[in-house]
Enzyme design. Sequence first.
Site, PDB file in Angstrom:
ATOM      1  N   ASP A 127      -5.804  -7.647  -3.404  1.00  0.00           N
ATOM      2  CA  ASP A 127      -5.046  -6.454  -3.769  1.00  0.00           C
ATOM      3  C   ASP A 127      -4.336  -5.917  -2.536  1.00  0.00           C
ATOM      4  O   ASP A 127      -4.654  -6.294  -1.410  1.00  0.00           O
ATOM      5  CB  ASP A 127      -6.009  -5.392  -4.327  1.00  0.00           C
ATOM      6  CG  ASP A 127      -5.319  -4.364  -5.216  1.00  0.00           C
ATOM      7  OD1 ASP A 127      -4.065  -4.337  -5.230  1.00  0.00           O
ATOM      8  OD2 ASP A 127      -6.029  -3.594  -5.881  1.00  0.00           O
ATOM      9  N   GLY A 138      -4.063   3.488  -4.516  1.00  0.00           N
ATOM     10  CA  GLY A 138      -3.752   4.312  -5.679  1.00  0.00           C
ATOM     11  C   GLY A 138      -2.332   4.804  -5.732  1.00  0.00           C
ATOM     12  O   GLY A 138      -1.985   5.586  -6.616  1.00  0.00           O
ATOM     13  N   THR A 188       2.999  -5.474  -3.244  1.00  0.00           N
ATOM     14  CA  THR A 188       2.455  -6.605  -2.487  1.00  0.00           C
ATOM     15  C   THR A 188       1.612  -7.502  -3.377  1.00  0.00           C
ATOM     16  O   THR A 188       1.681  -8.731  -3.284  1.00  0.00           O
ATOM     17  CB  THR A 188       1.622  -6.105  -1.289  1.00  0.00           C
ATOM     18  OG1 THR A 188       2.371  -5.132  -0.561  1.00  0.00           O
ATOM     19  CG2 THR A 188       1.282  -7.255  -0.359  1.00  0.00           C
ATOM     20  N   GLU A 211      -8.773  -0.686 -10.043  1.00  0.00           N
ATOM     21  CA  GLU A 211      -8.802  -1.448  -8.794  1.00  0.00           C
ATOM     22  C   GLU A 211     -10.168  -1.356  -8.119  1.00  0.00           C
ATOM     23  O   GLU A 211     -10.690  -2.352  -7.627  1.00  0.00           O
ATOM     24  CB  GLU A 211      -7.710  -0.947  -7.846  1.00  0.00           C
ATOM     25  CG  GLU A 211      -6.310  -1.326  -8.274  1.00  0.00           C
ATOM     26  CD  GLU A 211      -5.236  -0.695  -7.414  1.00  0.00           C
ATOM     27  OE1 GLU A 211      -4.120  -1.247  -7.366  1.00  0.00           O
ATOM     28  OE2 GLU A 211      -5.488   0.359  -6.802  1.00  0.00           O
ATOM     29  N   ALA A 218      -2.820  -2.383  -0.310  1.00  0.00           N
ATOM     30  CA  ALA A 218      -3.369  -1.098   0.124  1.00  0.00           C
ATOM     31  C   ALA A 218      -2.225  -0.231   0.619  1.00  0.00           C
ATOM     32  O   ALA A 218      -1.203  -0.730   1.106  1.00  0.00           O
ATOM     33  CB  ALA A 218      -4.411  -1.286   1.222  1.00  0.00           C
TER      34      ALA A 218
END
Length: 262
Positions: free
Chosen positions: A89, A103, A36, A111, A91
């Site tokens: 970012d 992660g 993403t 991050e 998720a």
Amino acid sequence: MAGELSPIDKAKFVAAKRAADMVEDGMRVGLGTGSTASWLVRCLGEMVREDGLKIKGVPTSTRTAELAREVGIEVISLDEARWLDITIDGADEFDGDLNLIKGGGGALLQEKIVATASDQMVVIADVGKEVETLGAFPLPVEVIPFGWQTTKALIEETLISMDVLGRQTSLRMNGEVPFMTDEGNHIIDLHLSRIGNARQLAMVLNQMPGVVENGLFIDICDVVVVGFGDGRVELRDINAGTIEEDRLDFVEEDNLFTDLMD
């Protein structure tokens, strides 16, 4: 073309496109890692090239840095930036309080460092990443290679007293060898099914010798931009307590992202 994307990819695309609109000229921007986040980097690159947007990007992994340079974004280190205006970012999971599991791509340490060094953290995600309770996605824990089996055993022992549904753990592999993070560490994935007290678990894990960081992002995310397969987006601001709805139209000839369709 955007019109040929799967519903999930459309959802990722519109979330990234909407979040890119939050970036303003002169900003220092944390650039996330993952599928993403790659859409976001592409969107920002297009704005840099076509609209003259001037930003400095701080990537959270080597692969994000490579992509950012490829699309024309100026890349600097966090030490050079010192502090960021915004980090965007993806998720792996998010709940109603905008707590996250991150992660899955193996970049959780950078991050989390970048996200906490920002005035605002924005998460972009398709609606399928929303959960009532965190834990269905395996929780990544980054550990140093030295004594990793001992660290893994210590984690398993500690999970007995934690409010979790499952306690299976596994060393993340890259083919026949252990997966290595950008910092040269290993990742142990915790298959917990449900995490009853994410805040407590995050604190306990990070107190263990050998553990570098865990993938629970608690009270870090400010806004989540949720994308839907039909082009709808929701912008949820946890601080303002607001939800904004929007819709983005797909442009058939827009082939900027064709190389991301896999």
